[in-house]
Scaffold this active site. Sequence first.
Site, PDB file in Angstrom:
ATOM      1  CD  GLU A 133       8.232 -29.034 -26.309  1.00 20.26           C
ATOM      2  OE1 GLU A 133       8.271 -27.854 -25.907  1.00 20.26           O
ATOM      3  OE2 GLU A 133       7.229 -29.760 -26.148  1.00 20.26           O
TER       4      GLU A 133
HETATM    5  C1  ACM Z   1       5.317 -27.650 -29.488  1.00 22.58           C
HETATM    6  O1  ACM Z   1       4.724 -26.666 -29.040  1.00 22.58           O
HETATM    7  N1  ACM Z   1       6.057 -28.404 -28.683  1.00 22.58           N
HETATM    8  C2  ACM Z   1       5.247 -28.021 -30.887  1.00 22.58           C
END
Ligand code: ACM
Length: 534
Positions: free
Chosen positions: A332
Amino acid sequence: MKSFFWGLCALILCFNLQAQESYQLIPKPAKLTPVPGKFLFQKNTVITLSTQDESFNAVATMLKDQISLSSGLNLAIKSSSASSKGVVFVQNASLGDEAYRLNISTKKIEIQAKSGKGAFYALQTLFQLMPAQIYSNVTSSYELTALACQIEDAPRFSYRGMMLDVGRYYFPVSFIKRFLDLMAVYKLNTFHWHLTEDQGWRIEIKKYPLLTSVSSVRKETMVGHYRDQKFDNKPYGGFYTQDEIKEVIAYASKKFITIIPEIEMPGHSQAVLAAYPELGCNPDKIYQVATKWGISEDVLCPREETFTFMENVLTEVMALFPGQYIHIGGDECPKKQWKESRFCQDLIKKLGLKDEHELQSYFIRRIDKFVTSKGKKLLGWDEILEGGLSPNAMVMSWRGTKGGIEAAKQNHDVVMSPNSFFYLDYYQADPKTQPLAIGGNLTLAKSYSFEPDLPELTAEEAKHIVGIQANVWTEYISTPAYAEYMTFPRALALSEISWSPKQPKDYDDFLRRVKGILPGMDALKINYCPVGLK
Ligand code: ACM
């Protein structure tokens, strides 16, 4: 004669059915043969170490101490080449590292293992065959028995993991130790310590003191639903000193648990930028430690200074943690700031990269090279796969199993941690009946239904699936009690799938055994979610 035969058959059947009812074990052992009767611990019962291997001593002492604590009975530990009665620890070099044999008769309990590690797992099984009071730390008078049986057991996977996010909320060392205690009871062996987040940096790094004085504290915290955008107007912080980290590592090693530290990069790094804005793409921006949940656009900029900084951080982290893996996050990382940054755009051109996604791969590959050069192995969320990795890097598949399948096909080892089965921050029952959680719908039955032997993989590729992990993300979990509530009973599904041999899914049988160990969980004072169990 005929009626004698049928009578005998009925008796055996009856005993087996009864046995099925009474052996309430999680995880289910690979092979259990019922034996009639019980072993009775008495004042004069001796624990015999019939091995020169020192590693058995600590496990024998754990047995002695737990019996003493819960019942007041003080058993002697002796060394002797053999014994025909009492509890006997025997070394069996032919067994695997974590395997054990546990033979309990009315006269003797024999524990065979290659070393203390296997004996430790035998002990966890033995405790489940004893009255629940064995787990109690309050002394009471009770009949100390162990159900007779013969068990041959070994884990299906070498990696049986739990992750705790201490970035969103800080959990004290006392709770980390308790979390490790409870993991060990159910034969889990890897603790993934998610130590850094946008909302807080939680590990002391001596070279960069602002990481703890600035990055570990946020000025306030979002409360209630994200959509309400309400804040508590109270500073919040906490971190672990390096001495505390060492203390936790030593504690875990006594429980045969390896700790994998996670230092997030290049995303989930807003807290770092609050202290060291020069590592961001907008050094003039006033960054602050994040106060709300979600994915922050404030990410690390791939400058030389940033690599030097993160390598210095990792050098201290690697010196602390003896395990082979270092988790560097990699998930992310929004690309907005990299798109807008003249530096990043020039770097993309200079390196001949296609876009910002390739720039992320460049970032991960550089860190991978550094970690590998120090004799450690890189682990990251499945996004790290996107740009090529060193052969010994391991991938943690969280966006379902797709990333893990892809990684295994590229010969990388994989930990399966699919969100739809093992994100323990998701609701486990009707939200109307539950404390506020992030969302989702993940019942015990759903977690239990996960099968890591995936049809997309050949037998050779499947060997790269080294294990499974459940994750406790804590945006909505601010207390140890609630963390325990979200972890249990679903961690038991993780325990069973990662330890027990592949078997046809039989949720009714699993649930019967979960209910069977509830007295033990109560004695351990586990704050489990009772929905569907009581
Ligand atoms: C995650 O849940 N961003 C690894």
